[in-house]
Every structure is written in structure tokens, then in C-alpha cells.
Design a protein around this motif. Structure first.
Motif, short mmCIF file in Angstrom:
data_model
loop_
_atom_site.label_atom_id
_atom_site.label_comp_id
_atom_site.label_asym_id
_atom_site.label_seq_id
_atom_site.Cartn_x
_atom_site.Cartn_y
_atom_site.Cartn_z
N GLU A 140 0.84 -1.20 0.00
CA GLU A 140 0.00 0.00 0.00
C GLU A 140 0.87 1.26 0.00
O GLU A 140 0.63 2.20 -0.77
CB GLU A 140 -0.88 -0.02 1.25
CG GLU A 140 -2.32 0.33 1.00
CD GLU A 140 -3.18 0.02 2.22
OE1 GLU A 140 -4.36 -0.22 2.01
OE2 GLU A 140 -2.67 0.00 3.36
N ASP A 141 1.87 1.29 0.86
CA ASP A 141 2.75 2.45 0.98
C ASP A 141 3.53 2.69 -0.31
O ASP A 141 3.77 3.85 -0.69
CB ASP A 141 3.71 2.28 2.15
CG ASP A 141 3.01 2.37 3.50
OD1 ASP A 141 1.84 2.81 3.53
OD2 ASP A 141 3.63 1.99 4.52
N ALA A 142 3.93 1.60 -0.97
CA ALA A 142 4.74 1.73 -2.19
C ALA A 142 3.88 1.93 -3.44
O ALA A 142 4.37 2.42 -4.46
CB ALA A 142 5.62 0.49 -2.36
N GLY A 143 2.60 1.54 -3.36
CA GLY A 143 1.75 1.59 -4.55
C GLY A 143 2.18 0.58 -5.60
O GLY A 143 1.86 0.69 -6.77
N ALA A 144 2.95 -0.41 -5.15
CA ALA A 144 3.46 -1.47 -6.02
C ALA A 144 3.96 -2.59 -5.12
O ALA A 144 4.00 -2.44 -3.89
CB ALA A 144 4.62 -0.94 -6.88
N ILE A 145 4.29 -3.73 -5.72
CA ILE A 145 4.97 -4.77 -4.95
C ILE A 145 6.46 -4.53 -5.14
O ILE A 145 7.00 -4.77 -6.22
CB ILE A 145 4.56 -6.18 -5.43
CG1 ILE A 145 3.04 -6.37 -5.31
CG2 ILE A 145 5.29 -7.25 -4.60
CD1 ILE A 145 2.52 -7.71 -5.77
N PRO A 146 7.14 -4.00 -4.12
CA PRO A 146 8.56 -3.65 -4.28
C PRO A 146 9.39 -4.87 -4.67
O PRO A 146 9.07 -6.00 -4.28
CB PRO A 146 8.95 -3.13 -2.89
CG PRO A 146 7.66 -2.73 -2.24
CD PRO A 146 6.63 -3.68 -2.78
N GLU A 147 10.44 -4.60 -5.41
CA GLU A 147 11.30 -5.68 -5.92
C GLU A 147 11.70 -6.70 -4.84
O GLU A 147 11.56 -7.91 -5.07
CB GLU A 147 12.56 -5.07 -6.57
CG GLU A 147 13.47 -6.07 -7.25
CD GLU A 147 12.94 -6.55 -8.60
OE1 GLU A 147 13.38 -7.64 -9.01
OE2 GLU A 147 12.11 -5.86 -9.21
#
Length: 270
Positions: A140-147
Motif C-alpha cells: 500500500e505504501d509503495a503503490g506497487a509490490i517492491p522488488e
């Protein structure tokens, strides 16, 4: 892919073959392709329907007011009503089994037979629930699934020691990476929270028909270990099949074994 509008959103589904209906319920974070080997095998004798979870594949966002797995079961029944299907043989893997069992309890007259694969009808253990919720917060915080999270999440679905260069692993990893910010925030994360905060319905499993229910589990399933499958099979009073050389997505890791088990079960029950 055909589409049905359920609770105001487009639900995409596969509809292939003719004969008695087999409804396949998919795992969280997987599209209909997790069932590719089963669709090919089963559709020779059965009408196979695979609805895609909200926010997965080509389906639209999680409808407003979807709060529980009972809502997912109700939405699946709405799809069957739109398709004018009275009875199904339901095969649910992971969350597909969670809402699938609830559908069978809610509308037993609609379910001719039930296979529960790599799933659990108890509540999520608190430690794992908190762990998954921490992952959702990071996404949620990244707005993506971080690497770094890709290789935390992807291995959960496979047996230990899977070749991480294999097409199966790399394709799944790429699908996680491809999710848009909107899809993650509107559907994937809220659906995950719904799944992992589910209520315990183990005490209701005795109401399922033991003669027409089968529990199956990958021998190396990490998130839904065989001990959970054994507990459910005992509560239902049905048999348990452990799938060798398979983790959570047993349908893809050992498709030949799974296909043979499903075809044998359906031949006796569909």
C-alpha cells in the motif's frame, strides 16, 4: 473471455467444454491460467467454468460492500444464476476452497460434489495474519509490490527448491510485478485483508456430505500445510489425497497427478 456483471462490476470467466459443470475456484494472486492443465483435461468431458477473482486477470475491481468470503460465495452463485446453471461440481484451491465450502454450506442443493485443495476453513493463525497484513501495508505504501517483496511473496506458492528460473516461477513473479497501483489498492490488498481476516467455520464442516467431498493438499504446501488438510478431512469424514512434489499451487506443480485424481473423483460423483 465472457463477462458477467455481478454487484455492478465485470466478472470475467472461462467457459469451455460441455457436460456436467465443473466450477474451478482460483487462488489469490492467480488468474485462470493456474488451471490451464485442468481446463484442458476436464473440458473433454465436462463444462469447465473458471471465474477470475476481483482485480485478477480481466475481472473488474472488488465491488463495494464486499466484506467477507460469504460475499464471494454469493457472487459465485449470482454468476451461476446468470448462466442458468442449477448444479455444479466445485473444485476450489486456496481462497477458491474457502469461498467454495461456504457456497456448499449456503446452497447445498447447488453443489453436486466438492473438492477442497490447499485450503483451510479455520481462521488464519494470528502470527501469519499479522505477517501478511504487514506485507499489505508495504505494498500500500509503495503503490506497487517492491522488488525485494517479489521474492518473498512468490516462493510462498511453490514447493521448497523450485527452480526459480523456471517459466512457472518467472511468469508468476512477472504477473505480481505487473499489477497496477490502482488494482493493488482497489482490489488486491483489500481482498487479501478480507481473506486473511476470515472467520473460522471449521465447526460447520460436519454439515458437508462426506461421500461427495474430497480434500487434497500438496505435500510441501507451506501456507496451507497438510496438517490443516488432515484436520478438515477428519471433521468432514472424507478422504484426503496428498499430492507429491507439490506446494500450494499443486494444480500447476503436479498437474498430471491432480488431473488423474480429479477425473477419478468426478467420474464417481459428477
Amino acid at each position: 473471455m465472457p463477462v458477467a456483471v455481478i454487484d455492478g462490476q465485470p466478472l470475467h470467466y472461462i467457459d469451455q467444454g460441455t457436460g456436467p459443470v465443473v466450477l474451478l475456484g482460483s487462488s489469490y494472486l492467480w488468474g485462470h491460467d493456474m488451471w490451464t492443465p485442468q481446463i484442458e483435461a476436464l473440458s473433454q468431458q465436462y463444462r469447465v467454468i473458471v471465474p477470475e477473482l476481483w482485480g485478477h486477470g480481466e475481472s473488474g475491481p472488488l465491488p463495494a460492500h464486499t466484506r467477507s468470503l460469504d460475499d464471494l460465495a454469493r457472487q459465485a452463485l449470482a454468476l451461476l444464476d446468470q448462466l442458468d446453471i442449477a448444479q455444479i461440481n466445485l473444485v476450489g484451491l486456496s481462497v477458491g476452497g474457502m469461498w467454495g465450502a461456504r457456497l456448499a454450506l449456503l446452497a447445498p442443493q447447488r453443489v453436486n460434489s466438492l473438492v477442497l485443495m490447499d485450503t483451510y476453513l479455520g481462521a488464519e493463525p494470528e502470527a501469519t495474519r499479522q505477517y501478511y497484513f504487514s506485507l499489505f501495508k508495504m505494498i500500500e505504501d509503495a503503490g506497487a509490490i517492491p522488488e525485494p517483496l517479489l521474492d518473498v511473496i512468490a516462493p510462498i506458492f511453490f514447493r521448497p527448491g523450485i527452480d526459480r528460473e523456471s517459466a512457472l516461477y518467472q511468469d508468476f513473479r512477472a504477473s505480481l510485478q505487473a499489477h497496477s497501483r490502482e488494482r493493488l489498492l482497489d482490489s488486491i490488498v483489500p481482498l487479501g485483508r478480507l481473506i486473511f481476516s476470515r472467520e473460522d467455520v471449521l465447526e460447520q464442516l460436519s454439515h458437508l456430505d462426506a461421500d461427495t467431498t474430497q480434500v487434497m493438499c500438496g505435500e510441501h504446501d507451506k501456507p496451507r500445510p497438510p496438517t490443516e488438510a488432515e484436520e478438515m478431512a477428519e471433521l468432514i469424514g472424507c478422504s484426503l489425497i496428498l499430492i507429491p512434489e507439490a506446494g500450494h499451487i499443486s494444480a500447476r506443480e503436479n498437474p498430471e497427478y491432480v488431473n488423474e485424481a480429479l477425473l477419478t473423483f468426478l467420474a464417481n460423483n459428477a
